[in-house]
Design a protein around this motif. Structure first.
Motif, PDB file in Angstrom:
ATOM      1  N   ASP A 172       0.602  -1.232  -0.076  1.00  0.00           N
ATOM      2  CA  ASP A 172       0.139  -0.292  -0.077  1.00  0.00           C
ATOM      3  C   ASP A 172       0.923   1.136  -0.242  1.00  0.00           C
ATOM      4  O   ASP A 172       1.631   1.155   1.035  1.00  0.00           O
ATOM      5  CB  ASP A 172      -0.959   0.131   1.218  1.00  0.00           C
ATOM      6  CG  ASP A 172      -1.859   1.283   1.959  1.00  0.00           C
ATOM      7  OD1 ASP A 172      -1.791   1.885   0.356  1.00  0.00           O
ATOM      8  OD2 ASP A 172      -2.428   1.420   2.332  1.00  0.00           O
ATOM      9  N   TYR A 195       0.799   6.690   0.270  1.00  0.00           N
ATOM     10  CA  TYR A 195       1.071   8.380   0.689  1.00  0.00           C
ATOM     11  C   TYR A 195       2.896   7.987   0.110  1.00  0.00           C
ATOM     12  O   TYR A 195       3.595   8.733   0.288  1.00  0.00           O
ATOM     13  CB  TYR A 195       1.682   8.381   2.314  1.00  0.00           C
ATOM     14  CG  TYR A 195       0.255   7.793   2.947  1.00  0.00           C
ATOM     15  CD1 TYR A 195       0.138   9.763   3.490  1.00  0.00           C
ATOM     16  CD2 TYR A 195      -0.391   6.914   3.387  1.00  0.00           C
ATOM     17  CE1 TYR A 195      -1.472   9.146   3.966  1.00  0.00           C
ATOM     18  CE2 TYR A 195      -1.415   6.829   4.322  1.00  0.00           C
ATOM     19  CZ  TYR A 195      -2.054   8.357   4.161  1.00  0.00           C
ATOM     20  OH  TYR A 195      -3.504   8.250   4.863  1.00  0.00           O
ATOM     21  N   SER A 235      -5.670  10.217  -3.228  1.00  0.00           N
ATOM     22  CA  SER A 235      -6.598  10.964  -1.847  1.00  0.00           C
ATOM     23  C   SER A 235      -5.530  11.791  -1.107  1.00  0.00           C
ATOM     24  O   SER A 235      -6.004  12.752  -1.335  1.00  0.00           O
ATOM     25  CB  SER A 235      -7.345   9.819  -1.325  1.00  0.00           C
ATOM     26  OG  SER A 235      -8.351   9.086  -1.668  1.00  0.00           O
ATOM     27  N   ARG A 264     -13.176   9.400  -5.014  1.00  0.00           N
ATOM     28  CA  ARG A 264     -12.751   8.396  -4.988  1.00  0.00           C
ATOM     29  C   ARG A 264     -11.524   7.401  -6.045  1.00  0.00           C
ATOM     30  O   ARG A 264     -12.389   6.711  -7.242  1.00  0.00           O
ATOM     31  CB  ARG A 264     -14.327   7.325  -4.507  1.00  0.00           C
ATOM     32  CG  ARG A 264     -15.195   7.698  -3.775  1.00  0.00           C
ATOM     33  CD  ARG A 264     -14.216   7.924  -1.978  1.00  0.00           C
ATOM     34  NE  ARG A 264     -13.146   6.532  -1.666  1.00  0.00           N
ATOM     35  CZ  ARG A 264     -12.427   6.777  -1.118  1.00  0.00           C
ATOM     36  NH1 ARG A 264     -11.599   7.381  -1.793  1.00  0.00           N
ATOM     37  NH2 ARG A 264     -11.390   5.351  -0.890  1.00  0.00           N
TER      38      ARG A 264
HETATM   39  N1  PLP Z   1      -4.108   3.566   2.431  1.00  0.00           N
HETATM   40  C1  PLP Z   1      -3.861   3.690   3.760  1.00  0.00           C
HETATM   41  C2  PLP Z   1      -2.442   4.149   4.629  1.00  0.00           C
HETATM   42  C3  PLP Z   1      -4.411   5.527   4.404  1.00  0.00           C
HETATM   43  O1  PLP Z   1      -4.186   4.797   5.333  1.00  0.00           O
HETATM   44  C4  PLP Z   1      -5.518   5.455   3.259  1.00  0.00           C
HETATM   45  C5  PLP Z   1      -6.775   6.645   3.663  1.00  0.00           C
HETATM   46  O2  PLP Z   1      -6.694   7.059   5.329  1.00  0.00           O
HETATM   47  C6  PLP Z   1      -6.170   5.042   2.366  1.00  0.00           C
HETATM   48  C7  PLP Z   1      -4.908   3.684   1.971  1.00  0.00           C
HETATM   49  C8  PLP Z   1      -7.928   4.651   1.355  1.00  0.00           C
HETATM   50  O3  PLP Z   1      -7.021   5.780   0.844  1.00  0.00           O
HETATM   51  P1  PLP Z   1      -7.985   5.578  -0.555  1.00  0.00           P
HETATM   52  O4  PLP Z   1      -9.278   7.224   0.197  1.00  0.00           O
HETATM   53  O5  PLP Z   1      -7.495   6.191  -1.629  1.00  0.00           O
HETATM   54  O6  PLP Z   1      -9.244   4.572  -0.564  1.00  0.00           O
END
Ligand code: PLP
Length: 366
Positions: free
Chosen positions: A180, A183, A211, A220
């Motif tokens: 993931d 960030y 995001s 989204r």
């Molecule tokens: N992954 C992490 C580590 C997050 O902190 C977040 C949202 O806070 C997401 C994914 C979600 O992202 P998205 O808005 O693209 O669904």
């Protein structure tokens, strides 16, 4: 969050919501798209034009040797993650998730019928995954390890050698790495490394979003790069669950990738200043915490108050209006911590933090 929602005066140190509007040129592209008729279903994997922009981005920025078929657009990283889990595991299988980590990993694994197994991230190791601690947790039913760098909630950015060690572990045990990288662009110290760059044999599913990078949480829209053998399985899951990401958001995302990246640089610069503000204030108060290297969160220990993190978070918002997230939200090991987020406006952070510090001092004295 409920307690904060019912107060008139709240200082938001609990949310992962960028304190910026979506950049103007991205908003304008969405308006144009609506007028041009991009108001219908798109192909499951997303608009071809957006997928081509993503392909260019992941080849250039992430140095991933990907083909178009490996890329699909999803409504948020959150669905990319769910489809990755569904594609690699069967009910009853085990999935390793970080502790502390983003709570949705645990929630998704449980709802999908997998067994979440927490692996520890320790402050004394810079909240980096330690292969020697993960390896004993792997069993015959382990299918994947979820990793998250830069990390929510710790702010750790994993160096390339950590990524290499994790890949080596995945190869030795023949399991997937679900990475993931929501960030990826919000990095202050060090640099972001993706396991997909080094993927030796198609075992990394990398997830990226719009995001956080472009302040587009409500649009989204996100995407994944999956190995050739896994991508078709993941793509098949889009139709029954979500059909496609929003057409307007996809056009906005295309504008985000093809436009100037100065907006990203500016926002990251502002997050860095906010990080430094929080770090300086907490240092001056003598708090124990890990200085975030990326993302916009910081874990700070509150156990000297003798309170558990949930009661602490509840009382601090009720008594002062400063809203923070209890550590236990992020995993069983995070009880001694609360998570502060520093993506809100500087004035809000500063006032919220002053109140937080005052409350902490009073509790330590009792
Ligand atoms: N992954 C992490 C580590 C997050 O902190 C977040 C949202 O806070 C997401 C994914 C979600 O992202 P998205 O808005 O693209 O669904």
């Amino acid at each position: 969050m409920d307690l904060a929602a019912h107060r008139d005066e709240v200082f938001h140190l609990e949310l992962g919501e960028p304190g910026f509007p979506t950049p103007q040129h991205i908003q304008e592209a969405a308006t144009r798209a609506m007028k041009e008729g991009f108001t219908k279903y798109t192909p499951n994997a997303g608009l071809l034009s957006l997928r081509k922009s993503i392909l260019r981005k992941v080849r250039e920025d992430n140095r991933i040797d990907a083909q178009l078929e490996q890329i699909a657009v999803t409504p948020g990283s959150v669905f990319a993650l769910a489809s990755a889990l569904m594609a690699v595991a069967e009910p009853g299988d085990e999935v390793l998730i970080p502790d502390p980590g983003w709570p949705n990993y645990n929630m998704q694994a449980i709802v999908l019928g997998f067994r979440p197994v927490f692996y520890p991230l320790r402050q004394e190791s810079g909240f980096r995954p330690m292969v020697e601690e993960i390896e004993p947790l792997l069993g015959s039913r382990t299918r994947a390890i979820v990793i998250n760098t830069p990390s929510n909630p710790t702010g750790a950015v994993y160096p390339e050698e950590t990524i290499e060690e994790l890949l080596d572990l995945a190869v030795r045990h023949d399991i997937f790495l679900i990475s993931d990288e929501t960030y990826e662009k919000i990095v202050f110290d060090g640099s972001h490394s993706s396991p997909a760059t080094l993927d030796p044999d198609g075992r990394v599913i990398a997830i990226y979003g719009f995001s956080k990078t472009y302040a587009m949480t409500g649009w989204r829209v996100a995407y994944y790069v999956a190995p050739r053998e896994i991508a078709p399985q993941m793509n098949k899951l889009i139709e029954p669950f979500v059909s496609c990401a929003s057409s307007v958001s996809q056009k906005a995302a295309e504008a985000a990738l093809s436009g100037s990246q100065a907006c990203v640089t500016e926002m990251v610069q502002a997050y860095r200043q906010r990080r430094d503000l929080v770090v300086d204030m907490l240092r001056a108060e003598g708090f124990e915490f890990f200085k975030p290297e990326g993302a916009f969160y910081l874990m700070v220990r509150i156990d000297k108050t003798g309170m558990d993190s949930y009661s602490f978070a509840k009382e601090v918002v009720q008594n002062t209006g400063a809203a923070v997230a209890p550590g236990t939200t992020f995993g069983p090991s995070a009880g001694p911590y609360v998570r502060l987020s520093f993506c809100a406006k500087s004035e809000e952070i500063e006032e919220g933090l002053k109140r937080f510090c005052r409350f902490y001092r009073e509790k330590c004295r009792l």
